[in-house]
Design a protein around this motif. Structure first.
Motif, PDB file in Angstrom:
ATOM      1  N   UNK A  83     164.136  53.919  94.443  1.00  0.00           N
ATOM      2  CA  UNK A  83     165.165  52.883  93.685  1.00  0.00           C
ATOM      3  C   UNK A  83     164.329  51.624  93.834  1.00  0.00           C
ATOM      4  N   UNK A  84     163.176  51.643  94.194  1.00  0.00           N
ATOM      5  CA  UNK A  84     162.653  50.180  93.950  1.00  0.00           C
ATOM      6  C   UNK A  84     161.730  50.111  92.551  1.00  0.00           C
ATOM      7  N   UNK A  85     161.869  51.170  91.973  1.00  0.00           N
ATOM      8  CA  UNK A  85     161.306  51.202  90.798  1.00  0.00           C
ATOM      9  C   UNK A  85     161.551  50.024  89.871  1.00  0.00           C
ATOM     10  N   UNK A  86     162.724  49.574  89.390  1.00  0.00           N
ATOM     11  CA  UNK A  86     163.290  48.543  88.606  1.00  0.00           C
ATOM     12  C   UNK A  86     162.646  47.313  89.005  1.00  0.00           C
ATOM     13  N   UNK A  87     162.706  46.979  90.073  1.00  0.00           N
ATOM     14  CA  UNK A  87     162.327  45.520  90.840  1.00  0.00           C
ATOM     15  C   UNK A  87     160.903  45.554  90.920  1.00  0.00           C
ATOM     16  N   UNK A  88     160.117  46.613  91.189  1.00  0.00           N
ATOM     17  CA  UNK A  88     158.543  46.472  91.242  1.00  0.00           C
ATOM     18  C   UNK A  88     158.029  46.516  89.638  1.00  0.00           C
ATOM     19  N   UNK A 131     166.710  41.734  98.990  1.00  0.00           N
ATOM     20  CA  UNK A 131     166.111  41.691  98.190  1.00  0.00           C
ATOM     21  C   UNK A 131     164.678  42.275  98.229  1.00  0.00           C
ATOM     22  N   UNK A 132     164.205  43.019  97.327  1.00  0.00           N
ATOM     23  CA  UNK A 132     162.767  43.367  97.427  1.00  0.00           C
ATOM     24  C   UNK A 132     162.170  42.363  96.309  1.00  0.00           C
ATOM     25  N   UNK A 133     160.961  41.642  97.015  1.00  0.00           N
ATOM     26  CA  UNK A 133     160.279  40.511  96.258  1.00  0.00           C
ATOM     27  C   UNK A 133     158.760  40.666  96.215  1.00  0.00           C
ATOM     28  N   UNK A 134     158.449  41.982  96.439  1.00  0.00           N
ATOM     29  CA  UNK A 134     156.920  42.124  96.186  1.00  0.00           C
ATOM     30  C   UNK A 134     156.573  43.378  97.253  1.00  0.00           C
ATOM     31  N   UNK A 135     155.309  43.424  97.365  1.00  0.00           N
ATOM     32  CA  UNK A 135     154.661  44.347  98.397  1.00  0.00           C
ATOM     33  C   UNK A 135     153.524  43.613  99.146  1.00  0.00           C
ATOM     34  N   UNK A 191     151.420  41.484  96.448  1.00  0.00           N
ATOM     35  CA  UNK A 191     151.988  40.940  95.333  1.00  0.00           C
ATOM     36  C   UNK A 191     153.469  40.385  95.803  1.00  0.00           C
ATOM     37  N   UNK A 192     153.682  39.175  95.059  1.00  0.00           N
ATOM     38  CA  UNK A 192     154.826  38.566  95.283  1.00  0.00           C
ATOM     39  C   UNK A 192     155.443  38.277  93.807  1.00  0.00           C
ATOM     40  N   UNK A 227     153.661  48.310 101.255  1.00  0.00           N
ATOM     41  CA  UNK A 227     155.063  48.493 101.716  1.00  0.00           C
ATOM     42  C   UNK A 227     156.023  47.382 100.766  1.00  0.00           C
ATOM     43  N   UNK A 228     157.201  47.677 100.566  1.00  0.00           N
ATOM     44  CA  UNK A 228     158.104  46.732 100.034  1.00  0.00           C
ATOM     45  C   UNK A 228     158.493  45.621 100.839  1.00  0.00           C
TER      46      UNK A 228
END
Length: 168
Positions: A17-22, A72-76, A95-96, A63-64
């Motif tokens: 489910x991280x796909x769209x944010x990434x 909220x996922x903001x990068x890796x 990456x941010x 890692x996320x």
């Protein structure tokens, strides 16, 4: 699965489910300025899959990065094996999302990964591979105590190799 926590962040393994944010991060041309090009949807899917494979093969990967305040996922950020000048090194990469640049998140996450690499995994040296024009990434490397070790030809062009050891 949470891997590590810092003051404002937690880093966890990627989930589907991280796909769209990434994808919104990796498809942005400004964020991916120092890559050959922004990522396609398929390249982002492969990025997640490759890191999930790294978790199994190496026990680590990228890692996320999530904000503690709202998840909220903001990068890796994380640790990745790389071949540099014929040697296998472990790199801290990150990456941010550009909405969160200049707030210290990359340095905070990278410092957490540095400590994880040294004290959880028992590594003695870590590196960062940085495009010479990527001044913000150079600053992150310096903030976590890395210094420029050399310049190497990797990923089809010249990059700075910043490094730090457990003792420094």
């Amino acid at each position: 699965m949470i891997i590590l926590e810092t003051e404002r962040l937690f880093l966890r393994q990627y989930k589907e489910e991280d796909m769209s944010s990434l994808y919104s991060i990796f498809s942005d041309s400004e964020t991916m300025k120092y890559y050959p090009s922004p990522f396609s949807f398929e390249q982002t899917q492969n990025w997640i899959k490759r890191n999930q494979e790294r978790y199994q093969e190496d026990g680590y990967g990228l890692w996320g990065i999530c904000l503690k305040e709202n998840n909220e996922l903001i990068g890796d950020c994380g640790l990745v094996k790389q071949k540099v000048d014929g040697r296998t090194e472990v790199e801290i990469g990150y990456h941010i999302d550009k909405m969160y640049w200049s707030k210290g998140f990359a340095s905070e996450a990278a410092k957490g990964c540095k400590e994880y690499g040294f004290y959880q995994l028992g590594l003695n040296k870590l590196i960062s591979i940085i495009n010479p024009r990527n001044i913000p990434s150079i600053r992150v490397a310096e903030k976590i105590g890395f210094t420029k070790e050399k310049e190497s030809f990797i990923f089809n062009k010249s990059h700075y190799i910043y490094s730090g050891s457990k003792d420094t």
